[in-house]
Design an enzyme around this catalytic site. Structure first.
Site, PDB file in Angstrom:
ATOM      1  N   SER B 121       0.814  -1.208   0.000  1.00 24.92           N
ATOM      2  CA  SER B 121       0.000   0.000   0.000  1.00 24.92           C
ATOM      3  C   SER B 121       0.849   1.260   0.000  1.00 24.92           C
ATOM      4  CB  SER B 121      -0.934   0.010   1.215  1.00 24.92           C
ATOM      5  OG  SER B 121      -0.204   0.153   2.409  1.00 24.92           O
ATOM      6  N   LYS B 158       1.175   4.203   7.050  1.00 25.68           N
ATOM      7  CA  LYS B 158       0.583   5.151   6.097  1.00 25.68           C
ATOM      8  C   LYS B 158       1.111   6.546   6.391  1.00 25.68           C
ATOM      9  CE  LYS B 158      -2.508   2.309   4.167  1.00 25.68           C
ATOM     10  NZ  LYS B 158      -1.850   1.105   4.725  1.00 25.68           N
TER      11      LYS B 158
END
Lengths: 199, 199
Positions: B121, B158
């Site tokens: 991701s 993230k």
DNA sequence: TATGATAGAGAACGAATGTTCTTTAGTCAA
DNA sequence: TTGACTAAAGAACATTCGTTCTCTATCATA
């Protein structure tokens, strides 16, 4: 009912103390000193503890018979990579004392050098400008290896390729061309690791 | 004419061999075994070598008197710009920057943890599956920081974002959605480094 | 309660360890 | 050549090392 000798409760603590001592001094002490460190009053007890830790894969012996830590010995520090699933907040485990990234990344110290990456020609391989490449200066590389080559008196990090025309250097960025050496291709070493520091 | 006893030529090689042995077994052997490893025929010679390496800051003694490597022992040279121009087989080093990776990446050992990256991701940020993230478990993070958050009892790496709706987690991969926490956003720590090992 | 297994204490011992001292060989400058 | 210096060899030695053995205390199971 036969079962392993490894007693989790106690031996975990002995292991923890050994790990703490090793993290500080990077050495495994003698039986007599371990008596102090682990809190025993006899060397034979120490021996049995170490043998249990050996059976558990935490220790091994060198060719000379000395005790030495195994990879397992460092696992906790290296990665809490068994990601704790259940615990929401109290994930807080012990800090990795003094980690061992050096040991993790560098297997041949005398042949290993760090090279600062310049430019974004390998950006699609996740290698950014400013990263440190861990380079092993070995004899020769194979096609497909990440290599550091010397082109125009500059270090260049690329993937080594080979086809009917010979060896060449493949960037990981469509805006850069494949480099085909005009003479011999000078390989400085093979990239065995990468280190980046934020920010 | 007073000068140091440290003879670069020879002692560098002795150090290299010691480092190689230590890299393999993570232990410093006894004098007798070092005779084999370093190629000496007497223990007193070994002692002098080790004392020279101690004077050079490569070794020290533990409180128990055992030999132990120092931080210097693990330092690696950074071969930055220095492109060995003339030398075809650019051998060794001139005064260049040296770094111990542990120290370089980990400034607050007691608050630092390594987390293995899962998934792709963050691939556009050059963070790949299997990389090790160096995470500092500090109090709070700022928008724009790379953070490790805990979502659904799992670590998630993230970029921290903030808009009028509040904090959220931004992946670096168009195939993944922005994560907006349903409750409070639990930040595990801030990513201060990244380590990757090939192959 | 009896039983068997295990953790640890303690002592004994030969082997290995690190230290110290003396001797040998090589290097460099005068 | 000489003399000063140093790396290394070699031997001697007390200390420490790891091993092995016996013995005790503890504890879970039957």
């Amino acid at each position: 009912m036969k079962k392993t000798n490894y007693k989790p409760n106690k031996d975990h603590e002995y292991l923890a103390r050994l790990q703490a001592y090793y993290a500080e001094h990077r050495v495994i002490p003698s039986y007599a000193h371990l008596m102090e460190i682990l809190g025993f009053a006899s060397k034979s007890a120490i021996k049995k503890v170490l043998e249990r830790l050996e059976a558990a894969g935490m220790l091994e012996r060198t060719p000379y018979g000395d005790w030495a830590p195994t990879d397992l010995f460092f696992e906790r520090a290296i990665a809490n990579h068994p990601v704790p699933a259940g615990t929401p907040v109290p994930v807080s485990d012990e800090p990795c004392e003094k980690v061992m990234l050096d040991r993790f990344l560098i297997e041949k110290p005398s042949q290993t050098v760090l090279v600062r990456v310049k430019g974004d020609s390998m950006i699609n391989a996740g290698i950014h400008h400013g990263d440190l490449a861990v380079v092993e200066r070995c004899c020769h590389a194979n096609p497909g290896d990440l290599v550091v080559a010397i082109v125009d008196d500059e270090f260049t990090l690329k993937t080594l390729g080979r086809d009917q025309e010979g060896f060449h250097l493949i960037p990981a960025n469509p805006h850069y061309p494949i480099i085909r050496p005009q003479g011999k291709l000078e390989i400085f070493g093979v990239v065995v690791g990468l280190v980046r520091k934020y920010p």
